[in-house]
Scaffold this active site. Structure first.
Site, PDB file in Angstrom:
ATOM      1  CG  HIS A 367      -2.102  -0.864   1.137  1.00 35.26           C
ATOM      2  ND1 HIS A 367      -3.258  -0.517   0.462  1.00 35.26           N
ATOM      3  CD2 HIS A 367      -2.329  -2.104   1.631  1.00 35.26           C
ATOM      4  CE1 HIS A 367      -4.137  -1.500   0.554  1.00 35.26           C
ATOM      5  NE2 HIS A 367      -3.601  -2.483   1.260  1.00 35.26           N
ATOM      6  CE  LYS A 558      -6.645  13.314   0.536  1.00 30.84           C
ATOM      7  NZ  LYS A 558      -6.561  12.364  -0.543  1.00 30.84           N
ATOM      8  NE  ARG A 559      -1.945   8.117   6.673  1.00 28.60           N
ATOM      9  CZ  ARG A 559      -0.771   8.057   6.049  1.00 28.60           C
ATOM     10  NH1 ARG A 559       0.314   8.553   6.637  1.00 28.60           N
ATOM     11  NH2 ARG A 559      -0.659   7.492   4.862  1.00 28.60           N
ATOM     12  CE  LYS A 564      -2.382  10.340   3.064  1.00 27.26           C
ATOM     13  NZ  LYS A 564      -2.975   9.613   1.927  1.00 27.26           N
ATOM     14  CB  THR A 666     -10.330   4.692  -0.731  1.00 25.95           C
ATOM     15  OG1 THR A 666      -9.924   5.098   0.582  1.00 25.95           O
ATOM     16  CG2 THR A 666      -9.598   3.429  -1.125  1.00 25.95           C
ATOM     17  CE  LYS A 670     -14.100   5.919   1.390  1.00 30.37           C
ATOM     18  NZ  LYS A 670     -13.282   6.106   2.599  1.00 30.37           N
TER      19      LYS A 670
END
Length: 823
Positions: A367, A558-559, A564, A666, A670
């Site tokens: 991952h 998100k985290r 990111k 992911t 969504k």
């Protein structure tokens, strides 16, 4: 909702089998709460138990079918299962929505109000755990013989609150009031060993063996949770392990006055499953995390093997072809040497026979593309905690390097690169390498991710075993992430194309012709407006900031991590603020920006980014010049239940990681399902989202993965800043202390990172392209009819991103399992 609710009058005999009678019975007898008024939390528990009772019969039926019909079973090993709330999911999958609402009506309360009382299960942190939960949902929907194995954490990662802009971590005691969905199975408890030493011995026939002795043991007690399929009489199992002492109380110590010592073993054992992801910045934290990983795999493998022996005796001839263990990332990689240990030490198999079984039934999902995120354990720690497994890993590595020597004779550097043992003054075990060597399948989770594994991170392994590697692009369950969380859109879609998409999302492409239907588009906008209203109220309740309904809702949740690039997002917000301050507002579309996520407690830079977002938000939201033009919030304690409200109201989905860093994502899927447009880089599953939705329905910016690699060779962010007046003004605001006037210097480390030519995230390199793409968002949002068409196309193109499709590929191409039972 009132703190106490009126109890309905006596029910007639005709309703004895109804849900409302079951709720009444559980209130009075199971919970002994028979007063004239009912407290809402008791009503939640009574409803949850009543719904669970409906699951039990299907659960038992599923177990019977698995025993009699399943030729092969799959065990999904994951350190996280971010399942969120169970009540509304179970009610929906069992088709009990109307019955539950009717039953609760007599108490003067709605299903939504009762569902709000359930705490999110603290069994995961981010995308990894939510993916695992979606996968289990799809396995049940597809009636596949799959069991999930995880850890029953007493506390979740943490409850996040914001104080003076900083993240504060409070305990997340999600089990405070118990968990009505779980069933303890103490009869299936397993003993897990730690420490001790290995001992060689000979049996009566003179055969050489090894055993693990002088160990400190803990008990693994399983708690089973039902995973219901969608209206198909199938209920699969998620088995979660709790650590307890083998002997909870030392009476001799207690009688001798050693009260603390009397329960020391109990306390030490329970630490293993106390907290999700303990802070591993200390040596004790690292040891506890390794304990968690081994505890999970040892208990789970013992469980599977015990069930096998119960049915087949100690004949393991067909074990490898009848069972498959899917390792969700490197956390469960200890399963490879642990299965070897149990087969050899407990069941007396020879090495070659045991290894043939292991390599036939282990499969590994990677991952991450970040080398630093791959599990590495120092040999000194590992050998002290797990001495027998240490010996086995060294032997696996020795035999593996013989294969490498055969393939590349005399290539010492190749052996060094591929070795499971990273040599040096402080040697480490490379757990990803161990998982690859011990597995028959290695898969990435998006096409780009898999390509980069083959060509980069694991290129040497790919050269050795090209057929092992395959791609399985992630997906999410449309039942929770569209049908459940967005009932208005669900009902609109059902009215247009029927409800088959809830079980098979591929048919949602039937919406494409409706993208140009004026009347359907009007209804689509009405649904989005109502979802924005709900999100606006939710934001106000949690932050005190009001979002206007005419603004574009721009969301990144998100985290919190540097790759990111929440930092890039806030830089753009500062750019918009600068424009407003300079009076450059002509044509500026109103925008409400929401950023949310948790930073790991020991990740200082990530926590500093949280602080920056909050400081920028405070300045912007209190400046009267921004009224009606710009709002920014950091949403605290982001979690599954929050996403269920955020996702339907979002219009712009921020997927802005540095290309080549995000494995898949992911959240992007969504948002797409719910009609949000994506602004993103060519990273992870963004590439496939853009392919499916079409380039015109996606806002692309930034360097691609190949360009990122080239840019790093001579990256000069200071030159970019000097030559771009917009970026320069943003940096001047940051460096001038506009957002930290009372806390001088606190953001210096972030600023230095942006200006550093070694910044691996290339934030400044992508900033101009990001500004331009955001301007395109600004301009296109003005044409609401065109924007609405793009929204419909995104939802209509999301069929590929259902976890049902992903799991079907796992089942057919890796697991080789078939559905059990018929719809």
């Amino acid at each position: 909702m009132n703190s106490s609710l009126a109890v309905p009058r006596e029910m007639s005999e005709s309703c004895l089998a109804s849900l409302e009678c079951e709720i009444r019975r559980h209130l009075n007898f199971t919970l002994a709460h028979g007063e004239d008024v009912t407290k809402p939390r008791y009503l939640y528990r009574a409803l949850a138990i009543a719904v669970r009772d409906r699951l039990i019969e299907q659960w038992r039926g599923t177990e019977r079918r698995l025993q009699s019909e399943a030729d092969k079973k799959v065990y999904y090993l994951s350190l996280e299962f971010l399942i969120g709330r169970s009540l509304s999911n179970a009610v929906y999958n069992l088709d009990l929505d109307d019955a539950a609402r009717s039953a609760l009506h007599d108490y003067g309360v709605t299903l939504e109000e009762i569902a709000e009382l359930e705490l999110d299960a603290g069994l995961g942190n981010g995308g990894l755990g939510r993916l695992a939960a979606c996968f289990l949902d799809s396995c049940a929907n597809l009636q596949l013989p799959v069991v999930g194995y995880g850890i029953r954490y007493e506390y979740g990662m943490f409850h996040q609150r914001i104080e003076n802009g900083r993240q504060i971590e409070d305990p997340d005691h999600w089990l405070l009031d118990g968990n009505p969905w779980e069933i303890e199975r103490s009869e299936d408890a397993r003993r897990v060993r730690f420490y001790g030493r290995s001992e060689l011995y000979y049996d009566q026939e003179g055969v050489h063996h090894c055993r693990w002795v002088d160990t400190h043991d803990v008990q693994a007690v399983p708690f089973d949770m039902p995973i219901p399929g969608f209206k198909n009489d199938t209920v699969n199992t998620l088995r979660l392990w709790k650590a307890t002492a083998t002997s909870a109380f030392d009476l001799n110590e207690f009688n001798a006055g050693g009260y603390s010592e009397a329960v020391a073993a109990k306390n030490m054992a329970e630490q293993i499953t106390m907290v999700l992801y303990p802070n591993d910045s200390s040596e004790n934290g690292k040891e506890l995390r390794l304990k968690q990983q081994y505890f999970l795999v040892s208990a789970s493998l013992q469980d599977v093997l015990a069930n096998w022996v119960k049915q087949h005796g100690q004949d393991f001839t067909r074990f490898g072809e009848s069972n498959c263990f899917q390792l969700n990332d490197t956390h469960p990689a200890c399963a490879v040497p642990e299965l070897m240990r149990v087969l050899m030490d407990e069941y007396d198999l020879e090495w070659d026979d045991a290894w043939a079984i292991v390599t036939k039934c282990m499969a590994y999902t990677n991952h991450t593309l970040l080398p630093e995120a791959l599990e590495r354990w120092s040999v000194s720690l590992f050998s002290r905690l797990l001495p027998r497994l240490t010996e086995i890993i060294f032997e696996i590595n020795r035999r593996f390097l013989k294969q490498v020597e055969t393939r590349w004779p005399g290539d010492v550097d190749m052996k060094r690169r591929l070795s499971i043992v990273e040599e040096g003054d402080n040697p480490h075990f490379r757990m990803a390498y161990l998982a690859i060597v011990g597995s028959f399948s290695v898969n990435g989770v998006a096409q780009l991710h898999t390509d980069l594994l083959r060509s980069g991170l694991f290129s040497d392994f790919y050269a050795l075993w090209p057929k092992k590697f395959n791609n399985k692009t992630n997906g999410v369950t449309q039942r929770r992430w569209l049908a459940h969380c967005n009932p208005g859109l669900r009902d609109l879609i059902n009215s247009a194309i029927g409800d088959k998409w809830e079980a098979d999302l591929s048919v949602v492409d039937q919406l494409i012709p409706l993208a140009d239907d004026v009347e359907f588009g009007k209804k689509w906008r009405e649904v989005k407006l109502e979802n924005k209203r709900r999100l606006s109220n939710y934001v106000f309740k949690n932050t005190g900031v009001k979002f206007g309904l005419d603004a574009v809702y721009d969301v990144q949740v998100k985290r919190i991590h540097e790759y990111k690039r929440q930092l890039l997002n806030v830089l753009h917000v500062i750019h918009l603020y600068d424009r407003i301050c300079r009076g450059d507002t002509q044509g500026l579309t109103s925008r409400c920006v929401l950023i949310g996520g948790k930073a790991a407690p020991g990740y200082h830079i990530a926590k500093l980014i949280v602080k920056l977002v909050n400081n920028v938000a405070t300045v912007i939201n209190h400046d009267p010049r921004t009224e009606g033009l710009l709002r920014l919030v950091f949403f605290p304690n982001y979690r599954v239940s929050a996403m269920e409200i955020i996702c339907p109201g979002t219009e712009l989905s921020e997927q802005i990681s540095t290309a080549g860093k995000e494995a898949s994502g992911t959240g992007n899927m969504k948002f797409m399902m719910n009609g949000a447009l994506t602004i993103g880089t060519l990273d992870g599953a963004n590439i496939e989202i853009r392919e499916k939705a079409g380039a015109d329905n996606f806002f692309l910016f930034g360097l691609d993965a190949g360009e990122v690699a080239k840019a790093r060779q001579n990256y000069d962010p200071n030159k970019i800043i000097a030559e771009d007046k917009d970026i320069r003004r943003v940096m001047e605001l940051l460096e001038g202390g506009r957002f930290n006037s009372n806390e001088p210097g606190i953001f210096d480390i972030l600023i230095a990172g942006l200006r550093n030519g070694q910044d691996q995230w290339l934030t400044i390199a992508d900033f101009r392209s990001y500004i331009d793409a955001q301007q395109e968002v600004n301009d296109q949002y003005k044409d609401q009819q065109a924007w609405n068409r793009k929204s419909i196309i995104n939802t209509a193109s999301s069929g590929w991103f259902s976890s049902d499709r992903t799991i079907t590929q796992y089942a057919e191409e890796i697991w080789n399992v078939k559905p059990v039972g018929s719809r």
